[in-house]
Design a protein around this motif. Sequence first.
Motif, PDB file in Angstrom:
ATOM      1  N   GLN A  65       0.822  -1.208   0.000  1.00  0.00           N
ATOM      2  CA  GLN A  65       0.000   0.000   0.000  1.00  0.00           C
ATOM      3  C   GLN A  65       0.858   1.261   0.000  1.00  0.00           C
ATOM      4  N   ILE A  66       1.914   1.256   0.802  1.00  0.00           N
ATOM      5  CA  ILE A  66       2.794   2.421   0.857  1.00  0.00           C
ATOM      6  C   ILE A  66       3.465   2.644  -0.502  1.00  0.00           C
ATOM      7  N   VAL A  67       3.924   1.570  -1.114  1.00  0.00           N
ATOM      8  CA  VAL A  67       4.542   1.683  -2.435  1.00  0.00           C
ATOM      9  C   VAL A  67       3.519   2.175  -3.456  1.00  0.00           C
ATOM     10  N   ALA A  72       1.454   6.414  -7.043  1.00  0.00           N
ATOM     11  CA  ALA A  72       0.387   7.338  -7.433  1.00  0.00           C
ATOM     12  C   ALA A  72       0.871   8.783  -7.350  1.00  0.00           C
ATOM     13  N   TRP A  73       1.617   9.085  -6.296  1.00  0.00           N
ATOM     14  CA  TRP A  73       2.208  10.417  -6.117  1.00  0.00           C
ATOM     15  C   TRP A  73       3.148  10.736  -7.276  1.00  0.00           C
ATOM     16  N   MET A  74       3.959   9.757  -7.659  1.00  0.00           N
ATOM     17  CA  MET A  74       4.920   9.952  -8.738  1.00  0.00           C
ATOM     18  C   MET A  74       4.216  10.196 -10.069  1.00  0.00           C
ATOM     19  N   LEU A  76       1.359  11.538 -10.710  1.00  0.00           N
ATOM     20  CA  LEU A  76       0.830  12.902 -10.765  1.00  0.00           C
ATOM     21  C   LEU A  76       1.939  13.923 -10.994  1.00  0.00           C
ATOM     22  N   ALA A  77       3.102  13.651 -10.410  1.00  0.00           N
ATOM     23  CA  ALA A  77       4.212  14.606 -10.481  1.00  0.00           C
ATOM     24  C   ALA A  77       4.896  14.629 -11.836  1.00  0.00           C
ATOM     25  N   ILE A  78       4.878  13.497 -12.543  1.00  0.00           N
ATOM     26  CA  ILE A  78       5.679  13.420 -13.775  1.00  0.00           C
ATOM     27  C   ILE A  78       4.838  13.257 -15.040  1.00  0.00           C
ATOM     28  N   GLU A  79       3.518  13.171 -14.903  1.00  0.00           N
ATOM     29  CA  GLU A  79       2.690  12.835 -16.064  1.00  0.00           C
ATOM     30  C   GLU A  79       2.798  13.851 -17.202  1.00  0.00           C
ATOM     31  N   SER A  80       3.074  15.101 -16.888  1.00  0.00           N
ATOM     32  CA  SER A  80       3.137  16.126 -17.941  1.00  0.00           C
ATOM     33  C   SER A  80       4.564  16.494 -18.308  1.00  0.00           C
ATOM     34  N   VAL A  81       5.536  15.752 -17.794  1.00  0.00           N
ATOM     35  CA  VAL A  81       6.949  16.071 -18.047  1.00  0.00           C
ATOM     36  C   VAL A  81       7.423  15.374 -19.308  1.00  0.00           C
ATOM     37  N   ALA A  94      10.071  14.448  -6.977  1.00  0.00           N
ATOM     38  CA  ALA A  94       8.832  13.821  -6.510  1.00  0.00           C
ATOM     39  C   ALA A  94       9.115  12.783  -5.424  1.00  0.00           C
ATOM     40  N   ASN A  95      10.184  12.021  -5.596  1.00  0.00           N
ATOM     41  CA  ASN A  95      10.552  11.027  -4.583  1.00  0.00           C
ATOM     42  C   ASN A  95      10.883  11.692  -3.254  1.00  0.00           C
ATOM     43  N   VAL A  96      11.689  12.736  -3.309  1.00  0.00           N
ATOM     44  CA  VAL A  96      12.081  13.428  -2.079  1.00  0.00           C
ATOM     45  C   VAL A  96      10.861  14.083  -1.438  1.00  0.00           C
ATOM     46  N   ALA A  97       9.985  14.650  -2.256  1.00  0.00           N
ATOM     47  CA  ALA A  97       8.777  15.283  -1.723  1.00  0.00           C
ATOM     48  C   ALA A  97       7.872  14.260  -1.038  1.00  0.00           C
ATOM     49  N   PHE A  98       7.781  13.064  -1.607  1.00  0.00           N
ATOM     50  CA  PHE A  98       6.962  12.021  -0.975  1.00  0.00           C
ATOM     51  C   PHE A  98       7.549  11.625   0.367  1.00  0.00           C
ATOM     52  N   ILE A  99       8.853  11.443   0.411  1.00  0.00           N
ATOM     53  CA  ILE A  99       9.512  11.081   1.665  1.00  0.00           C
ATOM     54  C   ILE A  99       9.287  12.153   2.720  1.00  0.00           C
ATOM     55  N   ALA A 100       9.408  13.423   2.304  1.00  0.00           N
ATOM     56  CA  ALA A 100       9.244  14.527   3.248  1.00  0.00           C
ATOM     57  C   ALA A 100       7.803  14.673   3.715  1.00  0.00           C
ATOM     58  N   GLY A 101       6.859  14.438   2.815  1.00  0.00           N
ATOM     59  CA  GLY A 101       5.458  14.658   3.141  1.00  0.00           C
ATOM     60  C   GLY A 101       4.728  13.470   3.717  1.00  0.00           C
TER      61      GLY A 101
END
Length: 208
Positions: A65-67, A72-74, A76-81, A94-101
């Motif tokens: 579930q955590i993965v 899912a977070w990733m 959203l963060a990279i879909e338009s890149v 995005a990875n660092v932001a997920f860890i921080a948040g």
Amino acid sequence: MTRREAATAARKKQIISAAITLLAERGYQATTFEAICDEAGLSSKRLITYHFSSKDELFTAVADQIVADGEAWMRLAIESVAGTRDLLAAVIRANVAFIAGHSQKVRALRQIILNGGLGNWERHHLESLRQLVRLFVRGQGDGVFRAFDPQVMAAAVRASIDGAAPLLSTGLDPSMYANELVELFDRSTRAESRDIGPAHDGSRRGNR
């Protein structure tokens, strides 16, 4: 989804959420079915064992579930890149932001890994490495990245991201950490610095 299926999914989510809280706050050994019952407000352990036959099965579901939340977070963060250099930067940020948040989830996952859940985690870890390898191979094919071993570079990126958690827990600014990693790996991977602009400008040769 039927009403029964919805109720089952909701109960599993309730149990997993309680387990994450306990793992993060009390640790692996203290996260018993009895403690989960108290945390989730359940009347009996049978409400847990109906869905999860063992602690290992429950913790596998917790890790999954955590993965899934991280993926899912990733997305959203990279879909338009577009462009491999920008994509590498976005993946790192995005990875660092997920860890921080999501520090509670990160601490819970660490408890599982440190207490025998490494086998299950390896499956997710290897998939993450494969995704980075594909990114590097694509960038090398486009001429955006220099020649290097994609597997070695993927392992270096992943280790640097995973190393963020203990530092961020001490109060280190996550944006600064992410910016440093982006700069480090942009300099380490790009083909020719004089021909390609800063990472935030995009990978022109990759936007085909």
